[in-house]
Design a protein around this motif. Structure first.
Motif, PDB file in Angstrom:
ATOM      1  N   ARG A 195      14.494  61.888  48.022  1.00 44.65           N
ATOM      2  CA  ARG A 195      13.609  61.593  49.152  1.00 44.65           C
ATOM      3  C   ARG A 195      12.148  61.731  48.743  1.00 44.65           C
ATOM      4  O   ARG A 195      11.281  61.045  49.274  1.00 44.65           O
ATOM      5  CB  ARG A 195      13.919  62.522  50.320  1.00 44.65           C
ATOM      6  CG  ARG A 195      13.549  63.968  50.086  1.00 44.65           C
ATOM      7  CD  ARG A 195      14.082  64.881  51.183  1.00 44.65           C
ATOM      8  NE  ARG A 195      14.039  66.258  50.763  1.00 44.65           N
ATOM      9  CZ  ARG A 195      13.170  67.145  51.235  1.00 44.65           C
ATOM     10  NH1 ARG A 195      12.314  66.788  52.138  1.00 44.65           N
ATOM     11  NH2 ARG A 195      13.187  68.396  50.799  1.00 44.65           N
ATOM     12  N   MET A 213       8.071  56.405  59.233  1.00 42.41           N
ATOM     13  CA  MET A 213       9.367  56.863  58.744  1.00 42.41           C
ATOM     14  C   MET A 213       9.524  58.363  58.960  1.00 42.41           C
ATOM     15  O   MET A 213      10.513  58.953  58.565  1.00 42.41           O
ATOM     16  CB  MET A 213       9.529  56.585  57.237  1.00 42.41           C
ATOM     17  CG  MET A 213       9.236  55.180  56.788  1.00 42.41           C
ATOM     18  SD  MET A 213      10.397  53.991  57.421  1.00 42.41           S
ATOM     19  CE  MET A 213       9.386  53.129  58.578  1.00 42.41           C
TER      20      MET A 213
ATOM     21  N   ALA B  77       7.531  60.300  65.018  1.00 47.94           N
ATOM     22  CA  ALA B  77       8.700  59.645  64.429  1.00 47.94           C
ATOM     23  C   ALA B  77       9.832  60.655  64.277  1.00 47.94           C
ATOM     24  O   ALA B  77      10.994  60.347  64.516  1.00 47.94           O
ATOM     25  CB  ALA B  77       8.349  59.018  63.084  1.00 47.94           C
ATOM     26  N   ARG B  82      10.910  55.759  67.308  1.00 50.62           N
ATOM     27  CA  ARG B  82      10.698  54.934  66.120  1.00 50.62           C
ATOM     28  C   ARG B  82      10.173  53.564  66.515  1.00 50.62           C
ATOM     29  O   ARG B  82      10.509  53.054  67.574  1.00 50.62           O
ATOM     30  CB  ARG B  82      12.021  54.766  65.373  1.00 50.62           C
ATOM     31  CG  ARG B  82      12.531  56.050  64.784  1.00 50.62           C
ATOM     32  CD  ARG B  82      11.710  56.433  63.588  1.00 50.62           C
ATOM     33  NE  ARG B  82      12.107  57.728  63.072  1.00 50.62           N
ATOM     34  CZ  ARG B  82      12.282  58.006  61.785  1.00 50.62           C
ATOM     35  NH1 ARG B  82      12.085  57.075  60.888  1.00 50.62           N
ATOM     36  NH2 ARG B  82      12.622  59.205  61.402  1.00 50.62           N
ATOM     37  N   LEU B  97      17.621  48.251  50.360  1.00 55.28           N
ATOM     38  CA  LEU B  97      18.345  49.493  50.626  1.00 55.28           C
ATOM     39  C   LEU B  97      17.393  50.694  50.644  1.00 55.28           C
ATOM     40  O   LEU B  97      17.479  51.566  51.503  1.00 55.28           O
ATOM     41  CB  LEU B  97      19.439  49.703  49.578  1.00 55.28           C
ATOM     42  CG  LEU B  97      20.303  50.947  49.782  1.00 55.28           C
ATOM     43  CD1 LEU B  97      21.102  50.844  51.068  1.00 55.28           C
ATOM     44  CD2 LEU B  97      21.250  51.155  48.615  1.00 55.28           C
ATOM     45  N   GLU B  98      16.472  50.708  49.688  1.00 59.80           N
ATOM     46  CA  GLU B  98      15.535  51.834  49.636  1.00 59.80           C
ATOM     47  C   GLU B  98      14.611  51.874  50.849  1.00 59.80           C
ATOM     48  O   GLU B  98      14.233  52.943  51.315  1.00 59.80           O
ATOM     49  CB  GLU B  98      14.698  51.764  48.357  1.00 59.80           C
ATOM     50  CG  GLU B  98      15.346  52.460  47.200  1.00 59.80           C
ATOM     51  CD  GLU B  98      14.330  52.771  46.118  1.00 59.80           C
ATOM     52  OE1 GLU B  98      14.126  53.947  45.843  1.00 59.80           O
ATOM     53  OE2 GLU B  98      13.751  51.822  45.580  1.00 59.80           O
ATOM     54  N   LEU B 101      16.652  53.485  53.389  1.00 61.59           N
ATOM     55  CA  LEU B 101      16.776  54.911  53.072  1.00 61.59           C
ATOM     56  C   LEU B 101      15.499  55.662  53.445  1.00 61.59           C
ATOM     57  O   LEU B 101      15.543  56.797  53.908  1.00 61.59           O
ATOM     58  CB  LEU B 101      17.057  55.110  51.580  1.00 61.59           C
ATOM     59  CG  LEU B 101      18.464  54.755  51.117  1.00 61.59           C
ATOM     60  CD1 LEU B 101      18.530  54.778  49.599  1.00 61.59           C
ATOM     61  CD2 LEU B 101      19.476  55.720  51.694  1.00 61.59           C
ATOM     62  N   ALA B 102      14.362  54.995  53.249  1.00 63.23           N
ATOM     63  CA  ALA B 102      13.090  55.630  53.614  1.00 63.23           C
ATOM     64  C   ALA B 102      13.071  55.936  55.106  1.00 63.23           C
ATOM     65  O   ALA B 102      12.555  56.958  55.535  1.00 63.23           O
ATOM     66  CB  ALA B 102      11.913  54.725  53.237  1.00 63.23           C
ATOM     67  N   GLY B 103      13.676  55.041  55.888  1.00 58.68           N
ATOM     68  CA  GLY B 103      13.775  55.290  57.325  1.00 58.68           C
ATOM     69  C   GLY B 103      14.562  56.552  57.625  1.00 58.68           C
ATOM     70  O   GLY B 103      14.319  57.229  58.618  1.00 58.68           O
ATOM     71  N   HIS B 105      14.428  59.193  55.912  1.00 59.27           N
ATOM     72  CA  HIS B 105      13.736  60.251  55.168  1.00 59.27           C
ATOM     73  C   HIS B 105      14.049  61.656  55.679  1.00 59.27           C
ATOM     74  O   HIS B 105      14.351  62.560  54.915  1.00 59.27           O
ATOM     75  CB  HIS B 105      12.227  60.009  55.228  1.00 59.27           C
ATOM     76  CG  HIS B 105      11.410  61.106  54.645  1.00 59.27           C
ATOM     77  ND1 HIS B 105      11.306  61.297  53.286  1.00 59.27           N
ATOM     78  CD2 HIS B 105      10.688  62.100  55.204  1.00 59.27           C
ATOM     79  CE1 HIS B 105      10.541  62.348  53.052  1.00 59.27           C
ATOM     80  NE2 HIS B 105      10.157  62.852  54.200  1.00 59.27           N
ATOM     81  N   LEU B 106      13.963  61.824  57.004  1.00 55.28           N
ATOM     82  CA  LEU B 106      14.103  63.173  57.560  1.00 55.28           C
ATOM     83  C   LEU B 106      15.548  63.663  57.519  1.00 55.28           C
ATOM     84  O   LEU B 106      15.821  64.830  57.770  1.00 55.28           O
ATOM     85  CB  LEU B 106      13.569  63.216  58.988  1.00 55.28           C
ATOM     86  CG  LEU B 106      12.066  62.968  59.075  1.00 55.28           C
ATOM     87  CD1 LEU B 106      11.635  62.794  60.511  1.00 55.28           C
ATOM     88  CD2 LEU B 106      11.300  64.110  58.432  1.00 55.28           C
ATOM     89  N   ALA B 108      17.351  63.281  54.760  1.00 53.59           N
ATOM     90  CA  ALA B 108      17.580  63.718  53.381  1.00 53.59           C
ATOM     91  C   ALA B 108      17.107  65.156  53.300  1.00 53.59           C
ATOM     92  O   ALA B 108      15.959  65.454  53.595  1.00 53.59           O
ATOM     93  CB  ALA B 108      16.803  62.852  52.404  1.00 53.59           C
ATOM     94  N   ARG B 165      15.862  49.823  59.343  1.00 52.67           N
ATOM     95  CA  ARG B 165      15.098  50.992  58.921  1.00 52.67           C
ATOM     96  C   ARG B 165      14.865  51.949  60.086  1.00 52.67           C
ATOM     97  O   ARG B 165      14.811  53.157  59.926  1.00 52.67           O
ATOM     98  CB  ARG B 165      13.758  50.497  58.362  1.00 52.67           C
ATOM     99  CG  ARG B 165      13.089  51.412  57.422  1.00 52.67           C
ATOM    100  CD  ARG B 165      11.923  50.726  56.771  1.00 52.67           C
ATOM    101  NE  ARG B 165      10.893  50.351  57.732  1.00 52.67           N
ATOM    102  CZ  ARG B 165       9.735  49.777  57.399  1.00 52.67           C
ATOM    103  NH1 ARG B 165       9.476  49.516  56.131  1.00 52.67           N
ATOM    104  NH2 ARG B 165       8.861  49.466  58.301  1.00 52.67           N
TER     105      ARG B 165
END
Lengths: 354, 255
Positions: A195, A213, B77, B82, B97-98, B101-103, B105-106, B108, B165
């Motif tokens: 991340r 994000m 966010a 969102r 995909l990344e 994945l950034a979406g 973030h929280l 992870a 996202r």
């Protein structure tokens, strides 16, 4: 189901790519490890070791510039902090070199926080100016302080000892930095696939969207700056015993610029790229020694041409994936199909290993 | 009826210009609330106030009863509000995909140590996220694009990727700024379907949209802004026949 099919097709490509990449990494590591066995020429070994050192610095700066997209023109400051901390502690306080790495890192982190906290909310150009100033400040301090030996610097820095082994030769330091490059590259790879790496790239690509994000952009910019500082300082701490003497002249703006150049030439954010870029920046001026006075001119012209021809660097991100795809297609093993969009390079999944 | 998101006397001024004046809106949980109005009515400014991109000059924004006025965009966010952007904001040099994945973030959670040693916990978390990202992409019909660079996607697909996202974050409220602007009629159908599916999952959707047909078709509630004020609010069919609304739109057209 369509998705399962797509994913398994992706996986098949990915496995091929991984195998190819694994082979490539192994080949490069073996080749690198054999270099000192192939030549006893101290000059070559010296250049090779300098190139490795620049690779370490470039990998550190890559986190700041390549990942997070913050132009840092004073990176040599952290390199200096590591080198001077080790230099002072080992000559005046008789610390071992290894033990002196930790305080160097601590000082570098503290400096990074002091400089970074108020300034990292600035965007590109302003940040470049602030970091440039920081680099100058550190160099000026080194020149003027008694403890740092003034303009002459610090000399007679003891050798690095690892257990019972005392590292004195160029070959010895070549291997020390060889390991360091591998560790830094691995660390950078891991960060990229997490991340942290994603957040940095988002900030680089579009800071406002990154906030949407849920990424706390100020924190993540600070993290990038601190990580860069840590890698820079560790490199400095090992550089001091390798040269046995350090002076402020080695940590000026030109050094910072050299590191930025290595990152930009290689390809921002690409680990292979910045390592290759560092090698180019270190080795090319040596190769051109036959041009005598004109060697830096020749080098400069080459850099300009390079930036025109390959603006994203020699090995931009995803370059190897592209190569893998092309090779496989040429070998006629494109049975997995042209993929979602045949024209483009396919194959990065942010895996934990990638 | 409970309001999930509400504003109270919200005003926003840029110098002497009143972008928003005294706006009080209640967004019901589970609604698909459309915000319409002529250009310059303050719709996007309103979104920016709700999501922490602008700090309102006065007034309050409340999310689930607690005040979120003036919070940082990242914090907003994080609460589950969102958004997408009018002029799509993708991360062009990251893969599709990344981007998704950034979406997430929280979600992870790995710490630095487990990232560095690639601990089993970190790998599990990443695997889980990736599979959720793929589900989000599948939801918007982009699963086969996962490995392309986001910057290489055509316009309509980028719009859908932005939705994916948003979705991976499992949001409470989704704000869409002109989701159907500038897309082909085929893409428009696709987007409309995706938005309805998001709404059907119980997520509250607030959407700015110029395409009145689309709004009439899918919105459960409509608010009309003009010059930073609410000029009408209610069910789509009521708003459609409101004389003020007709004047706001037609009056402009005649000039």
């Amino acid at each position: 189901m369509a998705m399962v099919e797509t994913v398994s097709r992706g996986r098949a490509k990915l496995d091929g790519f991984r195998a190819m990449r694994g082979g490539l990494v192994l080949a490069v590591v073996v080749l690198g490890a054999l270099i000192p066995q192939m030549t006893q020429n101290q000059y070559y070994l010296g250049v090779a070791f300098q190139a490795e050192m620049l690779m370490c610095l470039a990998l550190g700066l890559n986190i700041v510039v390549g990942y997070a997209g913050m132009l840092d023109l004073g990176f040599a400051a952290f390199f200096a902090i590591g080198a001077y901390t080790t230099g002072i502690l080992s000559t005046k306080e008789h610390w071992s070199i290894l033990a002196s790495i930790a305080p160097g890192v601590v000082i570098a982190v503290v400096c990074a926080l002091i400089i970074g906290f108020p300034t990292l909310r600035l965007r590109s150009d302003y940040l470049a100016v602030v970091t440039l100033g920081f680099g100058e400040i550190i160099q000026t301090i080194a020149i003027n302080l008694n403890q740092t030996g003034g303009p002459t610097g610090i000399y007679a820095i003891p050798a690095l000892t690892l257990g019972s082994v005392v590292v004195t030769s160029n070959t010895g330091y070549y291997y020390v930095f060889f390991v360091l490059v591998i560790v830094f590259a691995l660390f950078s790879t891991r960060l990229r696939g997490s991340r942290l790496g994603r957040a940095w790239l988002c900030i680089r690509e579009d800071e406002d969207a990154a906030k949407a994000m849920g990424i706390n952009t100020n924190h993540y910019k600070l993290y990038a700056y601190v990580f860069g500082a840590v890698l820079g300082s560790i490199t400095g701490s090992l550089y001091a015993p390798a040269l046995t003497a350090i002076s402020p002249a080695s940590f000026g703006f030109s050094e910072s610029l050299l590191i930025v150049m290595a990152v930009a030439i290689g390809g921002l954010g690409s680990i292979w790229g910045v390592m290759f870029g560092a090698a180019v920046v270190e080795i090319f001026p040596e190769v051109f020694r036959s041009f005598a006075q004109a060697r830096l001119l020749v080098f400069g012209v080459l850099l300009v041409i390079l930036m025109v021809v390959r603006p994203r660097g020699l090995f931009p991100e995803r370059a190897f994936q592209g190569m893998a795809t092309r090779v496989r297609r040429r070998l006629g093993r494109a049975a997995v199909g042209p993929g979602p969009s045949a024209g483009h390079v396919v194959l990065t999944v942010p895996t934990e290993e990638s | 009826m409970t309001a999930v998101l509400e504003t109270e006397h919200l005003s926003l001024q840029f110098g002497g210009v009143n972008a928003l004046s005294d706006l009080s809106i209640q967004i019901e949980a589970g609604s698909l609330h459309a915000i319409i109005g002529p250009n310059g009515a303050g719709k996007t400014s309103f979104f920016n106030c709700l999501t922490g991109y602008y700090k309102p000059t006065s007034g309050a924004v409340r999310f689930r009863g607690s005040e979120v006025t003036g919070l940082d965009a990242a914090k907003v966010a994080g609460l589950g509000i969102r958004r997408t952007f009018q002029n799509i904001r993708v991360f062009p040099k990251m893969s599709v995909l990344e981007n998704v994945l950034a979406g997430g973030h929280l979600r992870a959670t790995a710490n630095l140590f487990s990232i560095t040693v690639a601990s089993p916990g970190f790998r599990r978390n990443e695997r889980q996220l990736r599979s959720e990202a793929m589900s989000s992409l599948e939801f918007v019909g982009l699963a086969d694009q996962w490995n392309n660079l986001a910057g290489d996607l055509p316009y309509g697909m980028r719009k859908r990727m932005e939705l994916a996202r948003v979705l991976i974050a499992d949001p409470v409220v989704v704000l869409l700024d002109e989701p159907a602007a500038g897309v082909s009629s085929v893409e428009r159908e696709e987007l409309s379907r995706v938005i309805q599916r998001i709404h059907a999952q119980g997520t509250c959707v607030i959407m700015i949209e110029h395409d009145v047909d689309l709004v009439m078709e899918i919105a459960t509630e409509v608010t009309v802004l003009d010059n930073g004020r609410i000029i009408a609010s209610g069910l789509p069919q009521d708003v459609r026949n409101n004389p003020d609304v007709i004047r706001a739109y037609m009056g402009r057209k005649r000039k």
